[in-house]
Structure formats: structure tokens, C-alpha cells
Write an enzyme that holds these catalytic residues in place. Structure first.
Site, PDB file in Angstrom:
ATOM      1  CG  HIS A 149      -6.191   4.720  -2.026  1.00 55.45           C
ATOM      2  ND1 HIS A 149      -5.042   4.404  -1.349  1.00 55.45           N
ATOM      3  CD2 HIS A 149      -6.103   4.088  -3.227  1.00 55.45           C
ATOM      4  CE1 HIS A 149      -4.287   3.622  -2.099  1.00 55.45           C
ATOM      5  NE2 HIS A 149      -4.900   3.417  -3.245  1.00 55.45           N
ATOM      6  CG  ASP A 163      -1.954   1.043   1.260  1.00 58.72           C
ATOM      7  OD1 ASP A 163      -2.353   1.477   2.361  1.00 58.72           O
ATOM      8  OD2 ASP A 163      -2.380   1.446   0.156  1.00 58.72           O
TER       9      ASP A 163
HETATM   10  O1  LIG Z   1      -6.709   4.276   1.639  1.00 62.82           O
HETATM   11  C1  LIG Z   1      -6.339   3.681   2.624  1.00 62.82           C
HETATM   12  C2  LIG Z   1      -7.170   3.590   3.905  1.00 62.82           C
HETATM   13  O2  LIG Z   1      -8.135   4.593   3.977  1.00 62.82           O
HETATM   14  P1  LIG Z   1      -8.974   4.827   5.333  1.00 62.82           P
HETATM   15  O3  LIG Z   1      -8.166   5.737   6.214  1.00 62.82           O
HETATM   16  O4  LIG Z   1     -10.271   5.445   4.914  1.00 62.82           O
HETATM   17  O5  LIG Z   1      -9.171   3.479   5.998  1.00 62.82           O
HETATM   18  N1  LIG Z   1      -5.174   3.031   2.621  1.00 62.82           N
HETATM   19  O6  LIG Z   1      -4.360   3.067   1.535  1.00 62.82           O
HETATM   20 NA    NA Z   2      -3.017   0.595  -2.233  1.00 62.67          NA
HETATM   21 ZN   LIG Z   3      -4.610   4.967   0.623  1.00 54.26          ZN
END
Ligand SMILES: O=C(COP(=O)(O)O)NO
Ligand code: NA
Ligand SMILES: [Zn+2]
Ligand SMILES: [Ca+2]
Length: 305
Positions: free
Chosen positions: A208, A80
């Protein structure tokens, strides 16, 4: 079984359902994600940020890939917000089956260059890639994007970006933002923009910042001693509409962080004499499992394995 992100997301886009991609930092979070997905026979993605890699390293990556391999449903391990070519390649070396290169805070041409490098290397190793165009508000781990710099994804630019990079799936900025404070009241989700981009691109799209930050969890967090301002998340209806129109991967981190905190805090508050870690970690795991189950059903991934 451990699969690439593409093997999970291409069917999701075609089937008009969303697959949640949950961030993990330890065993209990990973168990809540994968065991619940198995119970509901749903595909699921487990993701680690660079911060999680710093925190858990190869130990955590091995735990995830081992559980994924033994799982009865398709599971991918995804990097991520990878911040560089090196970070993406390191993750692949660690066993990740999907990597994000997030160069969306750079000018378009630089984002294309950086993304194309990762795509070439990752594809050579059979690993799928997520890239991003557009800028979410809120805090992305390594950069703080304040509202004025946040910009929503331009559909024509998105087509050019995908053609020039070959990315397997694309994170787009359509009104969501990271963290627990996604705006005053219900955040505006630009559905016409999602639908326009989806009509021009057939690769899976990624949302996201999609945590719902549910009011009951927030209330329980406060009641168990947590302190949080007027938190707000993305409405289920907005996500359910988005996954009908091209969004296939839905990133959720904040909701599991809150659930883990509530699960443990309630044990500390209710049984101050308790000092068996399995009591508060187990309670956290149970509440996270409830959240995972809810998301898999709400997004339509349940039963799709
Ligand atoms: O996009 C996210 C998580 O988003 P949140 O904070 O809404 O869980 N991680 O890459
Ligand atoms: Na990601
Ligand atoms: Zn994110
Ligand atoms: Ca970004």
C-alpha cells in the site's frame, strides 16, 4: 476481461512483476487506467475505496465492470480498505471481483477472525480476498495511524495469519504510508523484511502507500495554483526491487489524484475563458494516462496480459 484479483496477482508474483492497483472515482480515471493498460497489453487492477462507493455507488461500479468486461486485458475491480464483513459482502453484491478486509488495526486474533469470515464468504462466491497485517503510517481513509502506532509486519506472524485465514494475498507494512507526505526525503523501505516474508509465503504480497509523488507533478501542481508541502513518495528503485521479491500488487491513489488535479488546474490557469468541462477533464485524463503508462512499464506489467 473482468477477472478476480487472484487471476492477475498469482502470475505477477510468479513472473516477478508488479501490477498497479489504481483507485478510481469517475469515468475519466477509469478510462485512463483501462485504456492505457490495453494499449500496453498489461493486466491492471481498478480499486474503489468505501469513500468512492459512497461517491459513485453502483453507477461507478457498473461503469468499471462494464469497461473491464469489454477490455482486451485482464482487469479486476477491487474493494480497497474494506472496513467490515458487511462492506466486503456489499461490494461483492455490487460486482467487485476482489475485496480487501482491512482489520489490521485490531489485535491479531480479531484480525484473523474478521478476515476468515470474509474469506469463507468470498470464496463461496468465487471472489478473491486481500487482508492486511501490520500498520502503515499515514492516513488510511477511516483511521489515522500515527507514526508511533505504525508497526511493520512480523514474518512469523504473517505465516500464522495466512494459515489461519486463507487470504489470497496479503498487504504488509514494510515502510510505505498513505498520502503525499511519506516522510522526510526518501522513505525507508525494509527490503530484508519483504524478502524474509516472501521466502516464507508464496501468496502474492501487496504494497500500500506506493505512490511516487513525482517532483515534476508537484512543481506543476504548485505552478497551476495548488498548495502542497514538502511531499515525498516511494522511489521507483524500491518498488522495482520489491516486485522482484514477492510484492505483486502495488496500490497507487495519490499519484492519479495529483495528475487529475494538475491536468484540470492547468486548463483553468491557461484558458480562463474555457467552460467546456471536456477540456479540463480531458486534460486530466491525458496526464493520468501518462502516469498509468509509466507505472505499468516501471513495474514490469506492460506486455504481460
Ligand atoms: O495504498 C493506497 C494508496 O496509496 P498512495 O497514497 O501512496 O497512493 N490505497 O489503498
Ligand atoms: Na487494497
Ligand atoms: Zn492503502
Ligand atoms: Ca490497515
Amino acid at each position: 476481461m473482468l477477472v478476480t484479483g487472484k487471476e492477475i496477482l498469482v502470475p505477477a508474483r510468479a513472473g516477478h512483476y508488479g501490477v498497479p492497483s489504481f483507485n478510481t472515482n469517475n469515468m475519466e480515471i477509469t478510462q485512463a487506467i483501462i485504456h492505457t493498460a490495453e494499449k500496453l497489453q498489461a493486466p491492471v487492477m481498478v480499486q474503489m475505496s468505501e469513500g468512492a462507493i459512497k461517491y459513485g455507488g453502483q453507477d461507478l461500479a457498473n461503469l468499471v465492470t462494464d469497461m473491464a468486461q469489454r477490455a482486451s486485458v485482464p482487469v479486476a475491480l477491487h474493494l480497497d480498505h474494506g472496513s467490515s464483513y458487511e462492506s466486503a459482502l456489499k461490494a461483492i453484491k455490487m460486482g467487485f471481483t476482489s475485496v480487501m478486509i482491512d482489520a489490521s488495526h485490531h489485535p491479531f486474533e480479531e484480525n484473523v477472525r474478521e478476515t476468515r469470515r470474509v474469506v469463507e464468504a468470498a470464496h463461496a462466491m468465487g471472489i478473491s480476498v486481500e487482508a492486511e497485517l501490520g500498520r502503515l503510517g499515514g492516513i488510511e481513509e477511516h483511521i489515522v495511524v500515527d507514526e508511533k502506532d505504525a508497526f511493520l509486519t512480523d514474518p512469523e506472524e504473517a505465516v500464522r495469519f495466512v494459515e489461519e485465514t486463507g487470504t489470497d494475498y496479503l498487504a504488509i507494512a514494510i515502510g510505505t504510508s498513505h498520502g503525499a507526505y511519506k516522510g522526510k526525503g526518501r522513505p525507508f523501505i525494509d527490503h530484508p523484511r519483504i524478502e524474509k516474508i516472501a521466502s516464507m509465503l508464496d501468496i502474492p504480497l501487496v504494497a500500500h502507500g506506493s505512490s511516487g509523488v513525482p517532483a515534476d507533478i508537484i512543481a506543476r501542481f504548485r505552478d497551476a495554483g495548488g498548495e502542497i508541502g514538502d511531499a515525498a513518495g516511494i522511489a521507483d528503485e524500491d518498488l522495482q526491487r520489491a516486485v522482484q521479491h514477492g510484492i505483486a500488487k502495488v496500490n497507487v491513489d495519490t499519484d492519479l489524484r495529483l495528475a487529475m488535479s494538475v491536468g484540470s488546474r492547468e486548463v483553468f490557469r491557461n484558458t480562463p475563458k474555457e467552460f467546456d468541462p471536456r477540456k479540463w477533464l480531458g486534460s486530466a485524463r491525458d496526464l493520468m494516462s501518462e502516469i498509468v503508462a509509466y507505472k505499468l512499464k516501471m513495474l514490469g506489467a506492460a506486455g504481460k496480459a
